[in-house]
Design a protein around this motif. Structure first.
Motif, mmCIF file in Angstrom:
data_model
loop_
_atom_site.group_PDB
_atom_site.id
_atom_site.type_symbol
_atom_site.label_atom_id
_atom_site.label_comp_id
_atom_site.label_asym_id
_atom_site.label_seq_id
_atom_site.Cartn_x
_atom_site.Cartn_y
_atom_site.Cartn_z
ATOM 1 N N ASP A 124 0.850 -1.198 0.000
ATOM 2 C CA ASP A 124 0.000 0.000 0.000
ATOM 3 C C ASP A 124 0.885 1.248 0.000
ATOM 4 O O ASP A 124 1.186 1.820 1.048
ATOM 5 N N ARG A 125 1.258 1.694 -1.173
ATOM 6 C CA ARG A 125 2.174 2.829 -1.298
ATOM 7 C C ARG A 125 1.538 4.133 -0.809
ATOM 8 O O ARG A 125 2.231 5.005 -0.282
ATOM 9 N N GLU A 138 11.270 5.866 -0.381
ATOM 10 C CA GLU A 138 11.957 5.354 -1.564
ATOM 11 C C GLU A 138 12.507 3.956 -1.321
ATOM 12 O O GLU A 138 12.454 3.086 -2.194
ATOM 13 N N GLY A 139 13.034 3.716 -0.105
ATOM 14 C CA GLY A 139 13.547 2.389 0.237
ATOM 15 C C GLY A 139 12.436 1.351 0.281
ATOM 16 O O GLY A 139 12.575 0.240 -0.247
ATOM 17 N N ILE A 144 9.163 -3.061 -2.415
ATOM 18 C CA ILE A 144 7.865 -3.518 -2.918
ATOM 19 C C ILE A 144 7.946 -3.800 -4.416
ATOM 20 O O ILE A 144 7.419 -4.808 -4.905
ATOM 21 N N SER A 145 8.613 -2.920 -5.155
ATOM 22 C CA SER A 145 8.750 -3.094 -6.604
ATOM 23 C C SER A 145 9.520 -4.367 -6.937
ATOM 24 O O SER A 145 9.164 -5.103 -7.876
ATOM 25 N N GLU A 152 6.245 -12.138 -6.233
ATOM 26 C CA GLU A 152 6.054 -12.558 -4.842
ATOM 27 C C GLU A 152 4.977 -11.713 -4.154
ATOM 28 O O GLU A 152 4.711 -10.576 -4.546
ATOM 29 N N SER A 153 4.396 -12.285 -3.130
ATOM 30 C CA SER A 153 3.386 -11.578 -2.339
ATOM 31 C C SER A 153 3.571 -11.934 -0.874
ATOM 32 O O SER A 153 4.161 -12.974 -0.537
#
Length: 233
Positions: A124-125, A138-139, A144-145, A152-153
């Motif tokens: 959830d960005r 950013e980290g 997440i990216s 993967e999840s």
């Protein structure tokens, strides 16, 4: 025009009159209404309620501010022993920020911790962007990216926080910073694109120990604290 037509016309006129009276009494939207602030768990104690109430005519009595400050200093002494570096640092923040409430901060930090951990697991960005500094976001976003690129999840369940202790507190120029040692429990597992577990355990409760640092500009109108640094103990 017959009697029935006259009666119908009378009720039609009466309905129109009532409609305009109700419109004047209840008001209507103009498109200029002020939006509600998006609340964060790390907001200051005063601003968290000011948005929801109308302008007040309450006058602060002489000495009230002094009593409030004394109460906040007393709260500091409950968090850290008098004379300790943490106590001195928290007192410095109280002096620099009239809105800083140590108890409210700790409650907000615990809520923010859970929100951030679960938002990271869910990718959830939007939630993360509101709670993290630009550098930390950013980290998190990169991690997440990379997870998404690998197919993967993460499935996680937050059990709770055992401890959240202040380890450092300071003010540098106008920035207040507080570091917390947080001990929490979670169930978390990372799955590959085929549904196999590549990290964690889907059933086992794991203890997590983190050192998180939150910061806020004491002169800024924005009452929110943001996460500016993370480390695993």
């Amino acid at each position: 025009m017959g009697t029935s037509d006259l009666i119908t016309l009378f009720f039609l006129i009466a309905a129109v009159v009532i409609f305009f009276q109700l419109r004047n009494v209840l008001g209507r939207r103009t498109g200029n209404e002020k939006p509600r602030y998006e609340q964060s768990p790390m907001r200051s104690r005063t601003d968290a309620t000011d948005d929801a109430r109308p302008e007040s005519n309450v006058i602060t009595l002489p000495g009230a501010e002094k009593d409030d400050k004394a109460a906040r200093m007393a709260a500091v002494d409950k968090i850290a022993p008098e004379g300790s570096a943490v106590n001195t640092g928290l007192r410095t923040i109280v002096e620099a920020d009239p809105q800083f409430d140590p108890d409210a901060f700790l409650k907000g930090a615990r809520s923010a911790y859970e929100m951030i951990v679960m938002a990271f697991a869910d990718g959830d960005r939007r939630t993360l962007k509101n709670l993290l500094s630009k550098e930390v976001y950013e980290g998190f976003n990169t991690a997440i990216s990379e997870r998404e690129a690998a197919g993967e999840s993460v499935k996680a369940s937050f059990v709770g926080i055992e401890k959240a202790d202040v380890t450092e507190a300071e003010v540098e120029k106008t920035e207040a910073r507080i570091t917390l040692r947080i001990v929490s429990q979670m169930i978390s597992a990372t799955y590959d694109k085929d549904g196999g577990i590549v990290d964690g355990d889907a059933e086992q409760i794991a203890e997590v120990r983190d050192l998180w640092t939150f910061a806020r500009d004491t002169r800024a109108r924005d009452p929110n604290w943001k996460l500016i640094a993370t480390a695993s103990e």
